[in-house]
Structure formats: structure tokens, C-alpha cells
Design an enzyme around this catalytic site. Structure first.
Site, PDB file in Angstrom:
ATOM      1  N   ARG A   1      -8.565   4.682  -5.479  1.00 38.35           N
ATOM      2  CA  ARG A   1      -7.581   4.156  -4.785  1.00 38.35           C
ATOM      3  C   ARG A   1      -6.319   3.982  -5.165  1.00 38.35           C
ATOM      4  NH1 ARG A   1     -10.681  -1.004  -3.094  1.00 38.35           N
ATOM      5  NH2 ARG A   1      -8.986  -1.419  -1.802  1.00 38.35           N
TER       6      ARG A   1
ATOM      7  N   LYS B   1      -1.646  -8.072  -0.146  1.00 36.18           N
ATOM      8  CA  LYS B   1      -1.020  -7.922   1.183  1.00 36.18           C
ATOM      9  C   LYS B   1      -1.843  -8.484   2.258  1.00 36.18           C
ATOM     10  CE  LYS B   1      -2.041  -3.513   1.181  1.00 36.18           C
ATOM     11  NZ  LYS B   1      -2.549  -3.229  -0.130  1.00 36.18           N
TER      12      LYS B   1
ATOM     13  N   ARG C   1      -0.004   4.049   5.783  1.00 37.28           N
ATOM     14  CA  ARG C   1      -0.275   4.437   4.557  1.00 37.28           C
ATOM     15  C   ARG C   1      -0.161   5.857   3.904  1.00 37.28           C
ATOM     16  NH1 ARG C   1      -4.972   0.505   3.961  1.00 37.28           N
ATOM     17  NH2 ARG C   1      -5.265   0.546   1.602  1.00 37.28           N
TER      18      ARG C   1
ATOM     19  N   ARG D   1     -12.197 -10.007  -6.850  1.00 38.07           N
ATOM     20  CA  ARG D   1     -12.051 -10.103  -5.202  1.00 38.07           C
ATOM     21  C   ARG D   1     -13.493 -10.467  -4.438  1.00 38.07           C
ATOM     22  NH1 ARG D   1      -8.400  -6.654  -1.196  1.00 38.07           N
ATOM     23  NH2 ARG D   1      -9.416  -4.772  -2.019  1.00 38.07           N
TER      24      ARG D   1
ATOM     25  N   ARG E   1     -16.629  -5.808  -2.125  1.00 33.57           N
ATOM     26  CA  ARG E   1     -16.745  -4.628  -1.415  1.00 33.57           C
ATOM     27  C   ARG E   1     -17.197  -3.345  -2.097  1.00 33.57           C
ATOM     28  NH1 ARG E   1     -10.803  -4.973   1.207  1.00 33.57           N
ATOM     29  NH2 ARG E   1     -10.966  -2.874   0.513  1.00 33.57           N
TER      30      ARG E   1
END
Ligand code: ADP
Ligand code: ADP
Ligand code: ZN
Length: 213
Positions: free
Chosen positions: A171, A13, A88, A127, A160
Site C-alpha cells: 500500500r 486522515k 487517490r 490500528r 483489518r
């Protein structure tokens, strides 16, 4: 043009939202980036949000909605925006809807970037994020020019805290329970468009611009 990005954590996204923002000259608004910048600056909001984010849980709507509504009320949003990571939950979507209705406005498209859970777990471990400017990279698919350094601003890239495998699993559960229902919500409004998020980022973007143009 007002656009919402939907999709699991790690679906791409943010990557796509940044490209959309650039091409259509509209602001890219990421609630995750807003929270992370608050955490970095040690604000009260940041400290509160961190408690939830570290566990892979959603920050409560009461905190999130106000931040988003304040942001979209700013002058640079008059010509549209691309929302990344908001809404969300169904209540968040309803609040946004109502706020827009009050000014006789609406969301034009909700773009659902579709990536199966198996791909997600692999993507998140690779990531790397710049906490300074919000840029994201992938160690294999989208590497920075110099390892560990942000192309855009030269600061250090990090994994992260919430991208560690245990938290990613939480998540994804949270996504399926609380966020996925939004797909139906926007489908019913007739503005949902789904793109295949497993292909190369340029091809994902081509599919998106095909919808928006
Ligand atoms: P990703 O891009 O990987 O999906 P984000 O940067 O959007 O991650 O979000 C990181 C974390 O910030 C979320 O796991 C959640 O804790 C919090 N967060 C971001 N946006 C929202 C939101 N709209 N509502 C509640 N929590 C949010
Ligand atoms: P989200 O904002 O949905 O959490 P990101 O845009 O941060 O997702 O992307 C998650 C990870 O996957 C990042 O490391 C990013 O560089 C990488 N990525 C994004 N799009 C693609 C793609 N089409 N193919 C492979 N990796 C991608
Ligand atoms: Zn940077």
C-alpha cells in the site's frame, strides 16, 4: 467547505476527517469505509473491490469514481464535506474537479497529513477498526475504553486484513506511485496545506483548524 485529506495509508486522515466533520458539521466521506461496508454486506461491488484491497492495490477508477460522485450528489453534501481516501489518483482528481466545475464549485483545501514511512508501518499494526461504524483506534496511542470493543457502537474491533505488514508495504508503494503526485496537483492549484502528522492527534487537529478557521 469542501476538504480533501491527503496522506499515506495510516497517516491519520480518517482520525482527523472525523474530527473535522464533527466540528464543522459536514459529512465525512471515506471511500474505504464505503467499500468495507459493501464487503461486509456481500454486494457485487464489495466482492469486486475486495480482490484489489486484499492485495493492497487500488480499486479501479471506473468503480471508485461513480460511487464517490453519487455520494457527493446527495443532499447532505450541499453545505460541504470532507473526503478521506479520495482522490487517490490524478484521473480521480480530474473527474472530481470537472464534476465540481459543472456546478460552478471547487475544493477549498487539500490537507496533506505528513508522516514518514517508518512511522506508518508501526501505526498500522496497532490500528483496530470497527467495521460496523468506521471508528478507528490504536492499541497504544488511541485505545478504546474497553479492549477490543468500539466506544461508539459496542461492536467488536478487528485488525483489518490489509493492515498486515506485507500488505502495508504494497500500500505504501502504491501510495508513492499513484497518490503522492496529487500533492503537486493541489499545490499548483494553491489549495494544498501540509501539517505534521507525527505529533499527538490533538495537535494535528489544532494545526488543521488553524488552517480552516
Ligand atoms: P487507509 O485509510 O488506511 O488509507 P482506506 O480505508 O482509505 O485505507 O482504503 C483501503 C483500501 O480501499 C485501499 O487500499 C484501496 O484498495 C481501496 N480504496 C479506498 N479508496 C480508494 C480510492 N479512492 N481509489 C481506489 N481504491 C480505493
Ligand atoms: P488513515 O485514515 O490515514 O489510514 P487512521 O486515521 O486510520 O489513518 O490512523 C491510522 C492509525 O494511527 C490508527 O490506529 C489511529 O488510531 C492512529 N493514529 C491516528 N492519528 C494518530 C496520531 N496523531 N498519533 C498516533 N497515532 C495516530
Ligand atoms: Zn463502532
Amino acid at each position: 467547505m469542501k476538504i480533501i485529506m491527503l496522506g499515506a495509508p495510516g497517516a491519520g486522515k480518517g482520525t482527523q476527517a472525523k474530527m473535522i466533520a464533527e466540528k464543522y458539521s459536514i459529512p465525512h466521506i471515506s471511500t474505504g469505509d464505503i467499500f468495507r461496508s459493501n464487503i461486509k454486506n456481500g454486494t457485487q461491488l464489495g466482492m469486486e473491490a475486495k480482490k484489489y484491497m486484499d492485495q493492497g492495490l487500488l480499486v479501479p477508477d471506473e468503480l471508485t469514481v461513480k460511487i464517490l460522485l453519487d455520494r457527493v450528489a446527495k443532499e447532505d453534501c450541499a453545505g460541504g464535506y470532507v473526503l478521506d481516501g479520495f482522490p487517490r489518483t490524478i484521473p480521480q482528481a480530474q473527474v472530481l474537479d470537472n464534476a465540481l466545475k459543472e456546478i460552478d464549485d471547487k475544493i477549498d483545501f487539500a490537507i496533506n497529513v505528513d508522516v514518514p514511512d517508518e512511522n506508518i508501518v508501526r501505526r498500522m499494526g496497532g490500528r483496530r477498526a470497527c467495521l460496523s461504524c468506521g471508528a478507528t483506534y490504536h492499541i497504544e496511542h488511541i485505545p478504546p475504553k474497553k479492549e477490543g470493543v468500539c466506544d461508539a457502537c459496542g461492536k467488536e474491533l478487528v485488525l483489518r486484513d490489509d493492515d498486515k505488514p506485507e500488505t502495508v508495504k504494497n500500500r505504501l508503494d502504491v501510495y508513492h506511485q499513484q497518490t503522492q503526485p496529487l500533492i503537486d496537483f493541489y499545490e499548483k492549484k494553491g489549495i494544498l496545506r501540509t501539517v505534521d502528522g507525527t505529533v499527538d492527534m490533538k495537535d494535528v487537529f489544532a494545526a488543521i483548524t488553524g488552517i480552516l478557521d
